[in-house]
Motif scaffolding. Structure first.
Motif, PDB file in Angstrom:
ATOM      1  N   VAL A 128      -3.175  -1.614  63.261  1.00  0.00           N
ATOM      2  CA  VAL A 128      -2.376  -1.313  62.294  1.00  0.00           C
ATOM      3  C   VAL A 128      -3.360  -2.067  61.471  1.00  0.00           C
ATOM      4  N   VAL A 219       1.576   8.513  69.117  1.00  0.00           N
ATOM      5  CA  VAL A 219       0.697   6.891  68.937  1.00  0.00           C
ATOM      6  C   VAL A 219       0.877   6.387  70.254  1.00  0.00           C
ATOM      7  N   LEU A 222       0.884   2.332  70.040  1.00  0.00           N
ATOM      8  CA  LEU A 222       1.523   1.302  68.380  1.00  0.00           C
ATOM      9  C   LEU A 222       3.151   1.621  69.131  1.00  0.00           C
ATOM     10  N   ILE A 273      -3.638   3.009  60.619  1.00  0.00           N
ATOM     11  CA  ILE A 273      -3.775   2.696  62.018  1.00  0.00           C
ATOM     12  C   ILE A 273      -5.305   3.087  62.447  1.00  0.00           C
ATOM     13  N   LEU A 275      -5.140   4.044  65.804  1.00  0.00           N
ATOM     14  CA  LEU A 275      -5.332   4.601  67.027  1.00  0.00           C
ATOM     15  C   LEU A 275      -5.353   5.596  67.534  1.00  0.00           C
ATOM     16  N   TYR A 277      -3.539   9.783  68.171  1.00  0.00           N
ATOM     17  CA  TYR A 277      -2.568  10.149  67.959  1.00  0.00           C
ATOM     18  C   TYR A 277      -1.702  11.356  67.978  1.00  0.00           C
TER      19      TYR A 277
END
Length: 349
Positions: A128, A219, A222, A273, A275, A277
């Motif tokens: 994040v 995600v 997350l 973010i 990450l 997804y």
């Protein structure tokens, strides 16, 4: 067989549910017509958050609305034996040091103190991106609006109080009350959301509506146990699923997802973010909003047995219980409606 009730209610979104809940609380009889096409619910985050984070101001009548709303949802939960209210924090991402300083200043304002945590947050879950930190809003949460509407409709249907069909306006007969296909009622309340555009009895020109688009994403990495808000919000849905939204479009009133809406949301998401997804769903809805951002509540200027409960906009979870109560008290006990929500504000001479 003829049926006599106190009310016919048209629509079972947040407005309709809150008015029906008031009827049940006070022992009034009713029948509901609803097709299940609650378009605004598809893009509703269901958040109750008293603070407009962009400007760090309280939303309209926030304290009074929260005080009335939360006991209503708690009562519904107890009666239906299900949970819809998740008390989840809302965190605002600071965009700059100036943004952070504005938060610190706002925390000292008496009307904001109950809702803003003065201790800012510098650390965030892995992936994040909050280089300037975050601030936490207090007294926030989320109503699972989809689950609420489904459970509420199922309960009414099982009790024979819900007709899952579109009301045929041409079949309404008006005298001292309302007659509809063998159902006699003292009053009819239209809580149709953007469906008001098809209602021939009320002038829907003041219901502007705006289109919202929202993504459901997966995600896996997350770990987020709060709502993260900046230009968009990320709301945990359980497991590794999150909602990202929502857009606002005052021109397009179609229910078709757009490439532009998707790209706008993904661009905002990738600022939040870092990450991997996967997009699972792309949802679209039309929010019942007005130009002055206030609900449309009141009695028809000619047919006093007809009433309107509409225009809850983007904060329907908070606003719904209050305006439903105000309309009920107006109809049953002659209490005046606040001028700022009364539909008469649009047709006074």
């Amino acid at each position: 067989m003829k049926t006599e009730v106190d009310y016919i209610v048209v629509g079972l979104g947040l407005a309709g549910i809150n008015f029906v809940e008031k009827l049940q609380q006070t022992g009034k009889s009713f029948i509901v017509f609803d097709t299940g096409e609650n378009y605004s619910s598809w893009v509703s985050g269901g958040l109750y958050n008293p603070v407009i984070l962009k400007r760090l101001t309280l939303s309209w009548n926030a304290a009074d609305q929260l005080e009335r709303a939360l006991p209503v949802y708690e009562r519904i939960e107890k009666r239906l034996g299900k949970s819809f209210d998740l008390r989840i924090p809302v965190h605002k991402k600071f965009q700059s040091y100036e943004d952070l300083n504005n938060w610190v200043v706002a925390c000292d304002k008496p009307h904001l103190k109950p809702y803003l945590n003065p201790t800012t947050i510098s650390e965030a879950p892995q992936g994040v991106k909050v280089p300037f930190g975050m601030g936490q809003v207090l007294n926030t949460g989320k109503i699972d609006t989809s689950a609420l509407m489904q459970a509420y409709a199922e309960d009414l249907f099982d009790r024979g109080l819900l007709f899952k069909e579109r009301l045929d306006y041409d079949q309404l007969e008006l005298d001292s009350g309302v007659n509809y296909k063998g159902i006699t009622a003292k009053r009819i309340v239209f809580a149709e959301g953007f469906g008001l555009k098809q209602n021939p009895f009320f002038d829907s020109s003041k219901l502007k509506g705006n289109k919202g688009e929202l993504l459901i994403i997966d995600v896996p990495d997350l770990k987020l146990d709060f709502v993260l808000k900046t230009d968009v919000f990320i709301i945990p849905l359980g497991g590794t699923r999150f909602s990202v939204g929502a857009t606002y479009n005052w021109e397009d009133k179609t229910l078709e997802p757009t490439k532009e809406g998707r790209q706008k949301l993904l661009k905002a998401l990738e600022k939040l973010i870092d990450l991997d997804y996967q997009v699972l769903e792309h949802r679209v809805g039309i929010r019942p909003t007005t130009a002055d951002r206030r609900p449309l509540v009141g009695v028809h200027p000619k047919y006093t047995q007809m009433a309107l409960l509409n225009g809850l906009g983007t904060r329907g979870v908070m606003i719904g219980p209050t305006v439903a109560h105000q309309l009920y008290e107006h109809l049953e006990n002659g209490e005046s409606l606040p001028q700022e929500i009364d539909i008469k504000r649009f047709y006074r001479n």
